[in-house]
Design an enzyme around this catalytic site. Structure first.
Site, PDB file in Angstrom:
ATOM      1  N   LEU A  77    -102.910  87.642 -31.425  1.00  0.00           N
ATOM      2  CA  LEU A  77    -102.398  87.513 -32.792  1.00  0.00           C
ATOM      3  C   LEU A  77    -103.545  87.075 -33.706  1.00  0.00           C
ATOM      4  O   LEU A  77    -104.297  86.168 -33.377  1.00  0.00           O
ATOM      5  CB  LEU A  77    -101.240  86.520 -32.836  1.00  0.00           C
ATOM      6  N   GLU A 109     -96.510  79.027 -23.802  1.00  0.00           N
ATOM      7  CA  GLU A 109     -96.425  78.266 -22.544  1.00  0.00           C
ATOM      8  C   GLU A 109     -95.607  76.998 -22.744  1.00  0.00           C
ATOM      9  O   GLU A 109     -95.315  76.599 -23.870  1.00  0.00           O
ATOM     10  CB  GLU A 109     -97.818  77.905 -22.018  1.00  0.00           C
ATOM     11  N   ARG A 124     -95.266  67.660 -19.425  1.00  0.00           N
ATOM     12  CA  ARG A 124     -95.841  66.302 -19.372  1.00  0.00           C
ATOM     13  C   ARG A 124     -95.897  65.749 -20.790  1.00  0.00           C
ATOM     14  O   ARG A 124     -95.573  66.464 -21.738  1.00  0.00           O
ATOM     15  CB  ARG A 124     -97.261  66.401 -18.824  1.00  0.00           C
ATOM     16  N   ARG A 161    -108.098  63.850 -33.422  1.00  0.00           N
ATOM     17  CA  ARG A 161    -108.703  63.528 -32.119  1.00  0.00           C
ATOM     18  C   ARG A 161    -110.161  63.178 -32.362  1.00  0.00           C
ATOM     19  O   ARG A 161    -110.916  63.972 -32.928  1.00  0.00           O
ATOM     20  CB  ARG A 161    -108.638  64.722 -31.183  1.00  0.00           C
TER      21      ARG A 161
HETATM   22  P1  ADP Z   1    -104.096  76.674 -22.546  1.00  0.00           P
HETATM   23  O1  ADP Z   1    -103.023  76.453 -21.514  1.00  0.00           O
HETATM   24  O2  ADP Z   1    -105.433  76.977 -21.945  1.00  0.00           O
HETATM   25  O3  ADP Z   1    -104.139  75.612 -23.609  1.00  0.00           O
HETATM   26  P2  ADP Z   1    -102.495  78.426 -24.265  1.00  0.00           P
HETATM   27  O4  ADP Z   1    -101.800  79.628 -23.754  1.00  0.00           O
HETATM   28  O5  ADP Z   1    -101.669  77.222 -24.551  1.00  0.00           O
HETATM   29  O6  ADP Z   1    -103.701  78.049 -23.256  1.00  0.00           O
HETATM   30  O7  ADP Z   1    -103.310  78.799 -25.563  1.00  0.00           O
HETATM   31  C1  ADP Z   1    -104.204  77.906 -26.202  1.00  0.00           C
HETATM   32  C2  ADP Z   1    -104.595  78.436 -27.554  1.00  0.00           C
HETATM   33  O8  ADP Z   1    -105.250  79.722 -27.414  1.00  0.00           O
HETATM   34  C3  ADP Z   1    -103.432  78.699 -28.493  1.00  0.00           C
HETATM   35  O9  ADP Z   1    -103.020  77.546 -29.180  1.00  0.00           O
HETATM   36  C4  ADP Z   1    -104.058  79.722 -29.412  1.00  0.00           C
HETATM   37  O10 ADP Z   1    -104.912  79.120 -30.334  1.00  0.00           O
HETATM   38  C5  ADP Z   1    -104.886  80.562 -28.479  1.00  0.00           C
HETATM   39  N1  ADP Z   1    -104.089  81.718 -27.983  1.00  0.00           N
HETATM   40  C6  ADP Z   1    -103.382  81.786 -26.839  1.00  0.00           C
HETATM   41  N2  ADP Z   1    -102.723  82.965 -26.737  1.00  0.00           N
HETATM   42  C7  ADP Z   1    -103.020  83.668 -27.852  1.00  0.00           C
HETATM   43  C8  ADP Z   1    -102.645  84.972 -28.372  1.00  0.00           C
HETATM   44  N3  ADP Z   1    -101.823  85.783 -27.695  1.00  0.00           N
HETATM   45  N4  ADP Z   1    -103.152  85.333 -29.580  1.00  0.00           N
HETATM   46  C9  ADP Z   1    -103.984  84.533 -30.284  1.00  0.00           C
HETATM   47  N5  ADP Z   1    -104.370  83.312 -29.851  1.00  0.00           N
HETATM   48  C10 ADP Z   1    -103.904  82.881 -28.661  1.00  0.00           C
END
Ligand code: ADP
Length: 447
Positions: A203, A287, A291, A337
């Site tokens: 995105l 996701e 926790r 942070r």
């Molecule tokens: P992690 O578990 O490593 O933190 P996440 O899936 O929670 O990974 O994603 C972390 C960040 O990566 C998101 O907050 C976003 O900024 C970016 N991100 C993850 N998936 C997408 C996507 N499909 N498109 C754009 N950015 C993404």
């Protein structure tokens, strides 16, 4: 009833858990590596046990050492904090097999939600929209070109066992796809011991919006609203706020209730966070974290609910003492942070803290294990403090943040306080007009 909690963590979150326990009349056991003998959580806990040498894999990640420490101190529960073993299903299962209470969800829920592919599959069944992508893991033997044509470029290759923003590859063109999958698989294998990767639509302008939930073991679940964590560097959050400048009350209520309902259907127990990307009025699940999150204090500031104490009560088998209608959102909160890093190069800056003066005053909270004379060890995460402020509205919150940052003195090591000062004065941030790519663009423009 839980009487003694072993805190299987370090730094500010170990102290945060200690504070929650002592306010509930619960005793604490700190564990520490040889590098953390002088840590604040060790000094304040009722008892402490050294569990190994400095590297986390030999101490904070040593499950047998942790269980031995719990046994010899007579703890009846273990709080894993965040990071480290907090989302390790094997650890959660071992804790319970040894007769201790794990302050968190069941090992099965951790296992499913810890795998991004299984998690997406699970929430789709509960009616939660997800980012479009490959329904399963992909390998180079698959027709990955066809999968990506269907999803539509750009795409992002992600590790199903990923965390901490690691192992993601953005692909804008067919020709780079196979190489990106190879790199992502290697990174995933090294970092997470599991090389499964999957594909998602990338995105271009989303915000990161997450919903905090609390769910007891009696079928009751509530949501505590959202946090906007769009300001990120290398997919890692730097600044978080609640409520999101982009959401309406109606959207909050709808998404929050969807997540609380999912918890009830799922039989989820404990605190949890559903993470979404939000673009053009639509939410897409990415996701779930099973926790307490680093940024939980912003929610505490606007709801008055102590999330860590709730985790402990839920783990003790108690019912939630409030229902959704009792939860009131009041004002606005922002968390910065504070990492021990250079504010432009982000080079880590461990070392001795020569002077320490945290800000104070009404509605200012600092969660940190720092003190003057303490040496920040080089072995662990660079986050050394969190500054959280609340205002009656976002404008007041930003004013309070600016003056709190001015007061904050951490001498002897470099921190990213100057970056937060710049952000708190930036016109886009003041307008609340930013997405997940904003900070990276801002930082490259400064170079
Ligand atoms: P992690 O578990 O490593 O933190 P996440 O899936 O929670 O990974 O994603 C972390 C960040 O990566 C998101 O907050 C976003 O900024 C970016 N991100 C993850 N998936 C997408 C996507 N499909 N498109 C754009 N950015 C993404």
């Amino acid at each position: 009833m839980i009487k003694k909690v072993l805190i299987a963590n370090r730094g500010e979150i170990a102290l945060r858990i200690h504070r929650a326990c002592h306010e509930m009349g619960v005793k604490t056991v700190a564990v520490h590596s040889t590098a953390d003998t002088d840590a604040m959580h060790v000094r304040l806990a009722d008892e402490s046990v050294c569990i190994g040498p400095a590297p986390s894999k030999d101490s904070y990640l040593n499950m047998h050492a942790l269980l031995s420490a719990a046994t010899i101190t007579g703890a009846d529960a273990i709080h894993p904090g965040y990071g480290l073993l907090s989302e390790n299903a094997e650890f959660a299962a071992m804790v319970e097999e040894h007769g201790f209470i794990f302050i968190g969800p069941t090992a099965d829920h951790i296992r499913v939600m810890g795998d991004k592919i299984l998690a997406k599959e699970a929430v789709i069944k509960l009616g939660i929209p997800v980012v479009p992508g490959s329904p399963k893991g992909v390998t180079l033997q698959d027709d990955v070109e066809a999968i990506c044509d269907k999803v539509g470029y750009p795409v992002i290759v992600k590790a199903s066992g990923g965390g901490g923003g690691k192992g993601m590859q953005i692909v804008r063109d067919h020709k780079d796809l196979r190489q990106a999958i190879t790199i992502a698989k290697n990174e995933a294998k090294v970092n997470f011991g599991n090389d499964e990767v999957f594909i998602e639509k990338f995105l271009e302008q989303p915000r990161h919006i997450e919903i905090q939930v609390l769910s007891d073991s009696h079928g009751n679940a509530v949501h505590l609203g959202e946090r906007d964590c769009s300001l990120q560097r290398r997919h890692q959050k730097v600044w978080e706020e609640a409520p999101s400048p982009a959401l309406t009350d109606k959207q909050r209520k709808k998404l929050g209730e969807l997540c609380a309902k999912a918890c009830r259907q799922f039989g989820y127990r404990g605190a949890g966070t559903f993470e979404f990307l939000y673009e053009k009025g639509e939410f897409f699940f990415i996701e779930m974290n099973t926790r307490v999150q680093v940024e939980h204090p912003v929610t505490e500031m606007i709801t008055g609910i102590d999330i860590v104490q709730e985790q402990i009560s839920i783990a003790a088998g108690e019912k939630l003492s409030f229902s959704q209608k009792d939860i009131e959102f009041s004002g606005h909160a922002i968390e910065c942070r504070i990492n021990a890093e250079h504010h432009r190069t982000f080079a880590p800056s461990p070392g001795k803290v020569l002077g320490y003066h945290p800000p104070g005053g009404l509605r200012v909270r600092v969660d940190s294990a720092l003190y003057a004379g303490y040496s920040v060890p080089p072995h662990y995460d660079s986050m050394v403090a969190k500054l959280i402020v609340r205002g009656k509205d976002r404008a007041e919150c930003l004013r309070r943040l600016r003056r709190s940052l001015e007061e904050f003195v951490i001498d002897g090591i470099q921190t990213i306080i100057p970056l937060h000062q710049a952000l708190a004065q930036n016109p886009d941030i003041i307008k609340g007009d930013y997405d997940i790519h904003w900070l990276e663009k801002y930082l490259s423009a400064q170079e």
